[in-house]
Design a protein around this motif. Structure first.
Motif, PDB file in Angstrom:
ATOM      1  N   UNK A  56      34.089  43.209  48.236  1.00 45.90           N
ATOM      2  CA  UNK A  56      34.967  42.646  47.222  1.00 45.90           C
ATOM      3  C   UNK A  56      34.506  41.260  46.776  1.00 45.90           C
ATOM      4  N   UNK A  57      33.930  40.481  47.676  1.00 49.37           N
ATOM      5  CA  UNK A  57      33.361  39.194  47.270  1.00 49.37           C
ATOM      6  C   UNK A  57      32.240  39.401  46.252  1.00 49.37           C
ATOM      7  N   UNK A  58      31.388  40.376  46.513  1.00 47.85           N
ATOM      8  CA  UNK A  58      30.292  40.670  45.587  1.00 47.85           C
ATOM      9  C   UNK A  58      30.833  41.163  44.248  1.00 47.85           C
ATOM     10  N   UNK A  59      31.872  42.001  44.291  1.00 49.69           N
ATOM     11  CA  UNK A  59      32.466  42.511  43.058  1.00 49.69           C
ATOM     12  C   UNK A  59      33.064  41.376  42.240  1.00 49.69           C
ATOM     13  N   UNK A  60      33.768  40.449  42.883  1.00 42.63           N
ATOM     14  CA  UNK A  60      34.344  39.317  42.161  1.00 42.63           C
ATOM     15  C   UNK A  60      33.256  38.481  41.496  1.00 42.63           C
ATOM     16  N   UNK A  61      32.160  38.250  42.212  1.00 44.91           N
ATOM     17  CA  UNK A  61      31.056  37.470  41.647  1.00 44.91           C
ATOM     18  C   UNK A  61      30.438  38.165  40.445  1.00 44.91           C
ATOM     19  N   UNK A  62      30.247  39.477  40.551  1.00 44.58           N
ATOM     20  CA  UNK A  62      29.661  40.233  39.442  1.00 44.58           C
ATOM     21  C   UNK A  62      30.568  40.206  38.207  1.00 44.58           C
ATOM     22  N   UNK A  63      31.853  40.390  38.414  1.00 39.76           N
ATOM     23  CA  UNK A  63      32.784  40.394  37.284  1.00 39.76           C
ATOM     24  C   UNK A  63      32.804  39.042  36.579  1.00 39.76           C
ATOM     25  N   UNK A  64      32.847  37.964  37.346  1.00 42.71           N
ATOM     26  CA  UNK A  64      32.900  36.633  36.748  1.00 42.71           C
ATOM     27  C   UNK A  64      31.608  36.313  36.010  1.00 42.71           C
ATOM     28  N   UNK A  65      30.489  36.733  36.558  1.00 42.40           N
ATOM     29  CA  UNK A  65      29.194  36.447  35.934  1.00 42.40           C
ATOM     30  C   UNK A  65      29.045  37.129  34.580  1.00 42.40           C
ATOM     31  N   UNK A  66      29.799  38.179  34.330  1.00 44.82           N
ATOM     32  CA  UNK A  66      29.685  38.897  33.053  1.00 44.82           C
ATOM     33  C   UNK A  66      30.300  38.132  31.893  1.00 44.82           C
ATOM     34  N   UNK A  67      31.185  37.157  32.178  1.00 44.94           N
ATOM     35  CA  UNK A  67      31.601  36.226  31.143  1.00 44.94           C
ATOM     36  C   UNK A  67      32.959  36.426  30.514  1.00 44.94           C
ATOM     37  N   UNK A  68      33.623  37.562  30.720  1.00 49.47           N
ATOM     38  CA  UNK A  68      34.940  37.737  30.093  1.00 49.47           C
ATOM     39  C   UNK A  68      36.069  37.824  31.114  1.00 49.47           C
ATOM     40  N   UNK A  69      35.742  37.664  32.397  1.00 53.09           N
ATOM     41  CA  UNK A  69      36.723  37.778  33.467  1.00 53.09           C
ATOM     42  C   UNK A  69      36.560  36.620  34.440  1.00 53.09           C
ATOM     43  N   UNK A  70      37.683  36.097  34.907  1.00 49.39           N
ATOM     44  CA  UNK A  70      37.688  35.155  36.022  1.00 49.39           C
ATOM     45  C   UNK A  70      38.235  35.913  37.222  1.00 49.39           C
ATOM     46  N   UNK A  71      37.349  36.391  38.089  1.00 50.28           N
ATOM     47  CA  UNK A  71      37.738  37.210  39.237  1.00 50.28           C
ATOM     48  C   UNK A  71      37.634  36.363  40.496  1.00 50.28           C
ATOM     49  N   UNK A  72      38.752  36.207  41.169  1.00 54.11           N
ATOM     50  CA  UNK A  72      38.797  35.325  42.324  1.00 54.11           C
ATOM     51  C   UNK A  72      39.278  36.083  43.546  1.00 54.11           C
ATOM     52  N   UNK A  73      38.526  35.955  44.630  1.00 55.82           N
ATOM     53  CA  UNK A  73      38.940  36.521  45.905  1.00 55.82           C
ATOM     54  C   UNK A  73      39.372  35.383  46.826  1.00 55.82           C
ATOM     55  N   UNK A  74      40.511  35.562  47.488  1.00 54.38           N
ATOM     56  CA  UNK A  74      40.952  34.583  48.464  1.00 54.38           C
ATOM     57  C   UNK A  74      41.686  35.290  49.588  1.00 54.38           C
ATOM     58  N   UNK A  75      41.785  34.607  50.719  1.00 56.47           N
ATOM     59  CA  UNK A  75      42.367  35.208  51.916  1.00 56.47           C
ATOM     60  C   UNK A  75      43.827  34.808  52.076  1.00 56.47           C
TER      61      UNK A  75
END
Length: 206
Positions: A56-75
């Motif tokens: 899920x950390x990798x997925x959040x990074x990929x989504x944010x890098x695409x430019x139209x999403x701010x995807x944040x993972x936190x505990x």
């Protein structure tokens, strides 16, 4: 020049590709990306040390890098100390969210509001997420790791606020486009915890 550290196998927590041997993590959750693209709220559950957090950390990074999403993972793990204290659980969750955002390296316009808007205990998370999404130039996606750490009334309150925010989106009220709850438990357990009927649910979970 200092040589890179030797890689090792890791089963003690999230993997770091610089330090650990690992396979590409996001293909392990093939349905997750499709569900996020559909603006779904869903649960990822599996036993410990199966790679949930790393994927899920990798997925959040990929989504944010695409430019139209701010995807944040936190505990949510620190909120375990709150027990049944809803107000404290909300404060600890919002602290974890802000800390993750500030360490993300995001530009200022993507960060959550500081301070959070004032709201009564039991509605602070919903109000905070609504205000953040109202200001954000991108769609917001949240991935809550260790959701199982929440207990009793704190669990009920947080899940109920997320459900209320989800249901308000068709009315045009801002709220995260997609929310992923990551933990050990099945989605039906969460539905019961926030007042739903598990027998009537038709959950989607990758």
């Amino acid at each position: 020049m200092r040589p890179p550290p030797a890689k090792t196998f890791n089963t003690a927590g999230p993997c770091d590709p610089r330090l650990h041997y690992m396979i590409p993590p996001t293909p392990r959750l093939p349905e997750a990306r499709a569900l996020i693209d559909l603006d779904r709220y869903f649960v990822v559950h599996a036993p410990r040390q199966t790679g949930k957090t790393t994927a899920l950390e990798a997925l959040a990074s990929e989504l944010t890098a695409e430019g139209d999403t701010a995807a944040l993972m936190f505990s949510c793990e620190t909120a375990k100390a709150a027990g049944e204290d809803v107000a404290l659980a909300e404060s600890l969750l919002l602290d974890s969210l802000r800390d993750a955002a500030e360490w993300s390296g995001w530009p200022e316009e993507l960060l959550p509001p500081d301070p959070w808007p004032h709201s009564s205990p039991g509605s602070r998370l919903r109000a905070a997420l609504r205000e953040w999404c109202r200001r954000s130039p991108r769609r917001v996606v949240l991935l809550l790791d260790e959701i199982d750490a929440l207990q009793g009334n704190s669990m009920i309150s947080i899940l109920s606020q997320l459900r209320d925010g989800h249901n308000s989106r068709p009315k045009g009220r801002p709220f995260p486009a997609s929310v992923v709850l990551c933990g050990l438990r099945d989605v039906r357990d969460y539905k019961v915890a926030c007042g739903g009927d598990a027998d009537r649910s038709n959950p989607i979970s990758p």
